[in-house]
Motif scaffolding. Structure first.
Motif, PDB file in Angstrom:
ATOM      1  N   ASN A  35       0.826  -1.209   0.000  1.00 28.64           N
ATOM      2  CA  ASN A  35       0.000   0.000   0.000  1.00 28.64           C
ATOM      3  C   ASN A  35       0.861   1.261   0.000  1.00 28.64           C
ATOM      4  N   ALA A  36       1.941   1.259   0.765  1.00 29.76           N
ATOM      5  CA  ALA A  36       2.838   2.417   0.796  1.00 29.76           C
ATOM      6  C   ALA A  36       3.483   2.631  -0.579  1.00 29.76           C
ATOM      7  N   PHE A  37       3.882   1.527  -1.203  1.00 29.05           N
ATOM      8  CA  PHE A  37       4.491   1.607  -2.532  1.00 29.05           C
ATOM      9  C   PHE A  37       3.495   2.160  -3.553  1.00 29.05           C
ATOM     10  N   THR A  38       2.290   1.608  -3.588  1.00 32.17           N
ATOM     11  CA  THR A  38       1.314   2.080  -4.571  1.00 32.17           C
ATOM     12  C   THR A  38       0.873   3.508  -4.276  1.00 32.17           C
ATOM     13  N   ASP A  39       0.751   3.864  -2.991  1.00 42.54           N
ATOM     14  CA  ASP A  39       0.422   5.253  -2.647  1.00 42.54           C
ATOM     15  C   ASP A  39       1.484   6.193  -3.203  1.00 42.54           C
ATOM     16  N   ALA A  40       2.751   5.818  -3.062  1.00 36.69           N
ATOM     17  CA  ALA A  40       3.844   6.647  -3.585  1.00 36.69           C
ATOM     18  C   ALA A  40       3.790   6.711  -5.115  1.00 36.69           C
ATOM     19  N   CYS A  41       3.483   5.603  -5.749  1.00 35.47           N
ATOM     20  CA  CYS A  41       3.411   5.574  -7.217  1.00 35.47           C
ATOM     21  C   CYS A  41       2.296   6.455  -7.767  1.00 35.47           C
ATOM     22  N   PHE A  42       1.182   6.518  -7.056  1.00 32.85           N
ATOM     23  CA  PHE A  42       0.023   7.266  -7.538  1.00 32.85           C
ATOM     24  C   PHE A  42      -0.068   8.678  -6.966  1.00 32.85           C
ATOM     25  N   ALA A  43       0.941   9.105  -6.186  1.00 31.57           N
ATOM     26  CA  ALA A  43       0.944  10.452  -5.627  1.00 31.57           C
ATOM     27  C   ALA A  43       1.180  11.478  -6.732  1.00 31.57           C
ATOM     28  N   GLU A  44       0.679  12.674  -6.512  1.00 31.28           N
ATOM     29  CA  GLU A  44       0.900  13.784  -7.432  1.00 31.28           C
ATOM     30  C   GLU A  44       2.396  14.006  -7.585  1.00 31.28           C
ATOM     31  N   GLY A  45       2.844  14.205  -8.786  1.00 27.86           N
ATOM     32  CA  GLY A  45       4.259  14.444  -9.067  1.00 27.86           C
ATOM     33  C   GLY A  45       4.370  15.177 -10.385  1.00 27.86           C
ATOM     34  N   ALA A  46       5.354  14.809 -11.190  1.00 26.27           N
ATOM     35  CA  ALA A  46       5.465  15.392 -12.531  1.00 26.27           C
ATOM     36  C   ALA A  46       4.229  15.031 -13.352  1.00 26.27           C
ATOM     37  N   LEU A  47       3.661  13.862 -13.067  1.00 27.71           N
ATOM     38  CA  LEU A  47       2.382  13.458 -13.663  1.00 27.71           C
ATOM     39  C   LEU A  47       1.299  13.676 -12.612  1.00 27.71           C
ATOM     40  N   SER A  48       0.139  14.105 -13.074  1.00 30.68           N
ATOM     41  CA  SER A  48      -0.981  14.301 -12.151  1.00 30.68           C
ATOM     42  C   SER A  48      -1.558  12.946 -11.736  1.00 30.68           C
ATOM     43  N   LYS A  49      -2.320  12.951 -10.660  1.00 26.65           N
ATOM     44  CA  LYS A  49      -2.994  11.723 -10.225  1.00 26.65           C
ATOM     45  C   LYS A  49      -3.917  11.209 -11.327  1.00 26.65           C
ATOM     46  N   LYS A  50      -4.570  12.118 -12.017  1.00 25.14           N
ATOM     47  CA  LYS A  50      -5.456  11.721 -13.118  1.00 25.14           C
ATOM     48  C   LYS A  50      -4.670  11.039 -14.226  1.00 25.14           C
ATOM     49  N   GLU A  51      -3.540  11.607 -14.609  1.00 21.27           N
ATOM     50  CA  GLU A  51      -2.719  10.995 -15.657  1.00 21.27           C
ATOM     51  C   GLU A  51      -2.255   9.603 -15.246  1.00 21.27           C
ATOM     52  N   LYS A  52      -1.886   9.459 -13.977  1.00 19.74           N
ATOM     53  CA  LYS A  52      -1.428   8.161 -13.493  1.00 19.74           C
ATOM     54  C   LYS A  52      -2.558   7.139 -13.510  1.00 19.74           C
ATOM     55  N   GLN A  53      -3.768   7.549 -13.182  1.00 17.51           N
ATOM     56  CA  GLN A  53      -4.906   6.630 -13.247  1.00 17.51           C
ATOM     57  C   GLN A  53      -5.204   6.233 -14.693  1.00 17.51           C
ATOM     58  N   LEU A  54      -5.081   7.176 -15.611  1.00 11.08           N
ATOM     59  CA  LEU A  54      -5.298   6.857 -17.028  1.00 11.08           C
ATOM     60  C   LEU A  54      -4.251   5.855 -17.525  1.00 11.08           C
ATOM     61  N   ILE A  55      -3.007   6.033 -17.113  1.00 12.22           N
ATOM     62  CA  ILE A  55      -1.947   5.079 -17.475  1.00 12.22           C
ATOM     63  C   ILE A  55      -2.270   3.709 -16.889  1.00 12.22           C
ATOM     64  N   ALA A  56      -2.649   3.678 -15.609  1.00 13.01           N
ATOM     65  CA  ALA A  56      -2.968   2.406 -14.948  1.00 13.01           C
ATOM     66  C   ALA A  56      -4.137   1.705 -15.626  1.00 13.01           C
ATOM     67  N   LEU A  57      -5.119   2.479 -16.063  1.00  8.77           N
ATOM     68  CA  LEU A  57      -6.248   1.874 -16.780  1.00  8.77           C
ATOM     69  C   LEU A  57      -5.761   1.230 -18.078  1.00  8.77           C
ATOM     70  N   GLY A  58      -4.911   1.928 -18.806  1.00 13.67           N
ATOM     71  CA  GLY A  58      -4.373   1.368 -20.052  1.00 13.67           C
ATOM     72  C   GLY A  58      -3.598   0.087 -19.812  1.00 13.67           C
ATOM     73  N   ILE A  59      -2.787   0.075 -18.765  1.00 11.28           N
ATOM     74  CA  ILE A  59      -2.017  -1.132 -18.431  1.00 11.28           C
ATOM     75  C   ILE A  59      -2.957  -2.265 -18.028  1.00 11.28           C
ATOM     76  N   SER A  60      -3.983  -1.928 -17.258  1.00 12.55           N
ATOM     77  CA  SER A  60      -4.958  -2.942 -16.832  1.00 12.55           C
ATOM     78  C   SER A  60      -5.614  -3.607 -18.027  1.00 12.55           C
ATOM     79  N   LEU A  61      -5.959  -2.803 -19.025  1.00 17.25           N
ATOM     80  CA  LEU A  61      -6.583  -3.352 -20.232  1.00 17.25           C
ATOM     81  C   LEU A  61      -5.607  -4.233 -21.001  1.00 17.25           C
TER      82      LEU A  61
END
Length: 120
Positions: A35-61
């Motif tokens: 959970n700590a690892f994924t929280d860090a991966c999905f935290a706001e950074g150079a990419l927004s949280k929204k962008e990271k969720q969109l990437i994760a959705l693409g990978i999931s598919l």
């Protein structure tokens, strides 16, 4: 709205949460670190949280992971992604993942969008 499908999407989210809860009880150190690892991966950074969720959705598919597809479609909606942004991310996944990603886009993702959008 198709109540049977809504129930299945909501049931899948509940099923995952129940499963992670049971896993956490059995292996709390592993769950805590994951959970700590994924929280860090999905935290706001150079990419927004929204962008990271969109990437994760693409990978999931591309990985054909239905639980993650549902979870990250919800994550995209939670982060304010529009239907157009979600479907474009899905299209990129289909360009990479072929027919399997497209089949999940035209079925599961669209079901999630119909059903989960009403909760927002």
């Amino acid at each position: 709205m198709n109540n049977e499908t809504y129930t299945s999407v909501e049931a899948a989210l509940r099923h995952y949460k129940e499963g992670i809860g049971a896993f956490t009880q059995k292996l709390p150190a592993v769950a805590e670190r994951f959970n700590a690892f994924t929280d860090a991966c999905f935290a706001e950074g150079a990419l927004s949280k929204k962008e990271k969720q969109l990437i994760a959705l693409g990978i999931s598919l591309a990985a054909q992971d239905e639980y993650c597809t549902i979870y990250h479609t919800k994550g995209c909606l939670d982060e304010g992604a529009s239907e157009q942004e979600i479907l474009e991310a899905c299209a990129v996944a289909a360009a990479f993942g072929g027919g399997a990603a497209m089949s999940q886009t035209v079925t599961l993702v669209q079901e999630c969008l119909r059903e989960l959008r009403t909760a927002h």
